[in-house]
Enzyme design. Structure first.
Site, short mmCIF file in Angstrom:
data_model
loop_
_atom_site.label_atom_id
_atom_site.label_comp_id
_atom_site.label_asym_id
_atom_site.label_seq_id
_atom_site.Cartn_x
_atom_site.Cartn_y
_atom_site.Cartn_z
N GLN A 97 -33.67 -14.92 28.58
CA GLN A 97 -34.10 -15.65 27.22
C GLN A 97 -33.30 -14.68 26.23
O GLN A 97 -32.80 -15.52 25.20
CB GLN A 97 -35.46 -15.86 26.75
CG GLN A 97 -35.61 -16.66 25.65
CD GLN A 97 -37.12 -17.18 25.23
OE1 GLN A 97 -37.88 -16.22 25.35
NE2 GLN A 97 -37.23 -18.51 25.32
N THR A 119 0.92 -1.24 -0.17
CA THR A 119 -0.01 0.03 -0.16
C THR A 119 0.58 1.26 0.00
O THR A 119 1.86 1.17 0.57
CB THR A 119 -0.95 -0.07 1.26
OG1 THR A 119 -1.71 -1.02 0.73
CG2 THR A 119 -1.71 1.33 1.32
N ARG A 176 -5.50 -13.48 3.54
CA ARG A 176 -6.97 -13.10 3.93
C ARG A 176 -7.55 -14.38 4.81
O ARG A 176 -8.11 -14.14 5.86
CB ARG A 176 -7.65 -13.19 2.77
CG ARG A 176 -7.48 -11.90 1.78
CD ARG A 176 -7.80 -11.70 0.62
NE ARG A 176 -7.35 -10.48 0.03
CZ ARG A 176 -7.33 -10.16 -1.29
NH1 ARG A 176 -7.61 -11.01 -2.21
NH2 ARG A 176 -6.67 -9.01 -1.60
N GLU A 201 -5.31 -6.36 4.30
CA GLU A 201 -5.33 -7.46 3.38
C GLU A 201 -6.39 -7.43 2.16
O GLU A 201 -6.87 -8.41 1.94
CB GLU A 201 -5.39 -8.76 3.91
CG GLU A 201 -4.75 -9.07 5.30
CD GLU A 201 -3.15 -9.05 5.21
OE1 GLU A 201 -2.47 -8.09 4.73
OE2 GLU A 201 -2.45 -10.01 5.85
N GLY A 260 -4.29 2.25 -2.10
CA GLY A 260 -4.52 1.18 -1.47
C GLY A 260 -5.42 0.17 -2.10
O GLY A 260 -4.83 -0.82 -2.62
#
Lengths: 425, 255
Positions: free
Chosen positions: A317, A165, A281, A402, A170
């Protein structure tokens, strides 16, 4: 403003007073009740995989978790503990064994990052990036470079950073501008890389730079050693999370790199960068799994001891259902991460969109699990005395790096919409 | 004296962190679907054997586990920690329910002779039945010297100098080889098995023997009458003053 601050301080004092009774429940990692439950991370694994997972879980519990808050708050990059991790074989998990790699599959490696990240997500994420760099060298560099670097990277005596980057590029990584011009037996690099994990503290930089035409085919991958003349680093960035690893920009000013440090062929850089990222990734998604796993485990314990309206929270609950939703998000995320890892191990043609799906889904859903865990902890969850807020901060960036989750969506939809032959690097 | 061969007993037990549940029919404790691991004292025993090998005092480390098929997982852990090979004494699950330290001692004694072992190391006790018998009985069967509750082991010429943990202190003794050692908690701190060693462990040899191969009759000498939970602790009472406390104690005949 001042009075509001005072109120907050007072509130946190009250929290502190009661928190003593609750500290006993801060156990987490590897808790025995998980064994055989529906969130057991060892479901369906082989005996050897369970042993690998157990080793990483023990390491997370003994070496990482006790330090995670301190590393975060004091911004300590724990190189000594990284070396210990290297000695166990965590430094080059999926590199070939002939140069000191551990030779594991992507699935096995994913189990390791998942287990380790329970102990410290930020530190494990650095280990995972280091592994990605080691693999790129192992897979694409010539034998001289492999023999020089893999043994040191495997032991984590030397550390690696990934440099793709730039300030203006980017997601649009194919158009990076850092240039490399040939001068006899070396290249001269000029340009800046930003958001570099480990930048300034690591020993070798896997750098994508432009040696040729515009676009992806003009990019080449090079190893730049820390001592190279013309290499400089920016200030250490201040970040929301990932504080146990430094982030700096890496600046090249006529930086000299010997021709022998080129990884792969000229013009292969973009392909190498993307191939590395497929694994990256899965790795970063695995780091989200561990954070969510321990957040969920800590929350389960908390619900069982925290009393309101005369009964413990596990009797309500709404909270039971919330817990069920969190568990389901965690397990589905894990399944898609492991499917993607298997797709890389077997080189399935659709590995790129599968890795993208896994990264996007797991990092988003696991962040939600951490966030819900914080909510269920109430005020305590917001305190740094509890691990939850750090898991939330540390996993946030997984949705950005990533390849942003927006780029992940782009890759998935491109795969579905295309009528042409699917081409992946 | 040439380098020594070390035989190490590794029992598969319910993991120390598991909350033990008694079976409804009171014949034993629930083991199905429960996490098991190597008895922690046996882990210390393996670690010591591997260290002896690293110091070139030992030439080979052989791990032994007696029990059902799953004991092979425990043996793989021992191999990953550095044992050279393993022997699984396969006991069917029915016999295993009544297997006693005397049986295991007979297995270990026979294997020690067959394998020409110079040292047998076992944990001082297993954390499931807490028997603390196997090492001692193996020594008796072989008529070898024993150094139990070891917290330090050194080799001097042909002998071992062993520091033992005893009530109120430490005792240093010398034993001639061959000998039996039992490992106490402070003998060492077991290592992590590294990833490469976990993978190499797959390829290390693992032999399988049956009780009849070793000439041991595993028929039970004991019958389990009943296994029960410890009694639940009863609630106490609060008293207002020392006087009240003394009165209550007197009334209930305790002072």
């Amino acid at each position: 403003m001042a009075s509001a601050l005072k109120k907050v301080t007072k509130l946190s004092l009250i929290f502190h007073k009661c928190s003593k009774d609750l500290t006993a429940i801060r156990r987490g990692i590897g808790d025995i009740w998980v064994n055989g439950s529906c969130i057991d991370p060892s479901i369906g694994l082989s005996e050897e995989q369970i042993q690998i997972q157990q080793l990483a879980t023990d390491f997370a519990k003994n070496e990482l978790f006790p330090n995670m808050a301190q590393w975060d708050q004091q911004e300590i990059f724990p190189k000594d503990v990284l070396k210990k991790a290297g000695q166990l074989g965590f430094g080059a998990a999926y590199c070939r064994e002939d140069c000191g790699g551990t030779g594991l599959s992507r699935l096995d490696s994913s189990l390791i990052f998942e287990a380790l990240s329970q102990g410290c997500t930020s530190t494990t994420a650095f280990i995972s990036i280091h592994n990605m760099c080691a693999w790129m060298i192992d897979e694409f560099a010539n034998d001289d470079l492999r023999q020089k670097w893999i043994p040191q990277l495997a032991g984590m005596e030397k550390l690696a950073s990934y440099c793709l980057t730039e300030p203006d590029n980017g997601s649009d990584a194919a158009n990076i501008k850092t240039s490399a011009k040939l001068h006899g037996d070396h290249y001269k690099l000029n340009g800046t890389k930003v958001f570099i994990s480990g930048g300034g503290d690591t020993d070798v930089y896997v750098v994508m730079c432009r040696t040729g035409e515009a676009g992806p085919k003009g990019i080449t991958c090079m190893l730049v050693e820390k001592e190279s003349p013309g290499l400089a680093f920016g200030q250490k960035e201040k970040k929301l999370g990932w504080n146990s690893q430094p982030t700096r920009s890496v600046i090249f000013e006529d930086c000299q790199v010997p021709v022998s440090n080129v990884v792969g062929n000229l013009g292969d850089g973009f392909k190498i960068a993307m191939r590395g990222l497929n694994g990256g990734r899965i790795n970063v998604g695995s780091c989200s799994l561990g954070a969510a796993q321990n957040s969920l485990q800590l929350t389960r314990d908390y619900l069982k001891v925290r009393k309101q309206f005369g009964k413990t929270l596990d009797n309500f609950q709404y909270l039971q259902f919330k817990l069920a939703e969190m568990a389901t998000k965690l397990v589905v995320s894990r399944n898609i991460i492991r499917t993607a890892a298997i797709s890389l191990d077997n080189n399935w043609p659709n590995k790129v969109p599968l890795c993208s799906m896994a990264k996007f889904f797991a990092t988003e859903e696991c962040s939600k699990v951490c966030n819900d865990a914080l909510q269920l902890h109430g005020g305590y969850g917001y305190l740094k005395d509890y691990a939850i807020e750090q898991y939330l901060r540390d996993t946030r960036v997984h949705q950005i790096l990533e390849g942003t989750n927006e780029v992940m969506r782009m890759l998935i939809s491109r795969d579905i919409l295309t009528d042409e032959e699917r081409k992946y690097v | 004296m040439s380098a020594l061969r070390v035989l190490v007993g590794c029992k598969r037990v319910i993991d120390y962190a598991v909350k033990i549940r008694v079976k409804p029919d009171k014949t034993g404790v629930v083991t199905d679907g429960v996490k098991h691991s190597m008895n922690p004292f046996d882990e210390i025993a393996i670690e010591e054997a591997v260290r002896l090998k690293e110091k070139k005092i030992a030439s080979e480390v052989i791990a032994v586990s007696c029990g059902p098929q799953q004991c092979q997982e425990t043996l793989r852990t021992a191999l990953a920690m550095g044992a050279d090979r393993a022997i699984h004494v396969d006991i069917d699950s029915k016999d295993y329910e009544t297997l006693q330290p005397i049986h295991v001692s007979k297995f270990l004694a026979k294997l020690a002779q067959d394998e020409k072992a110079d040292i047998v190391i076992v944990g001082k006790q297993a954390i499931d039945d807490d028997c603390n018998q196997t090492g001692q009985m193996t020594a008796a069967l072989l008529d070898w010297p024993q150094a139990t509750f070891a917290s330090k082991v050194e080799k001097n010429n042909g002998d071992l100098t062993v520091i033992r943990e005893i009530d109120g202190g430490l005792e240093t003794i010398k034993v001639k080889l061959p000998a039996i050692l039992t490992a106490d908690l402070r003998l060492n701190e077991p290592r992590y098995a590294t990833l490469p060693n976990i993978m190499k462990a797959k390829k290390k040899p693992m032999a399988k023997k049956t009780p009849s191969d070793l000439g041991v009759d595993v028929a039970s000498r004991q019958e389990i009458v009943s296994v029960e939970d410890p009694p639940v602790r009863e609630a106490g009472q609060k008293v207002e003053s020392v006087e009240e406390l003394v009165t209550k104690l007197k009334d209930s005949g305790l002072v």
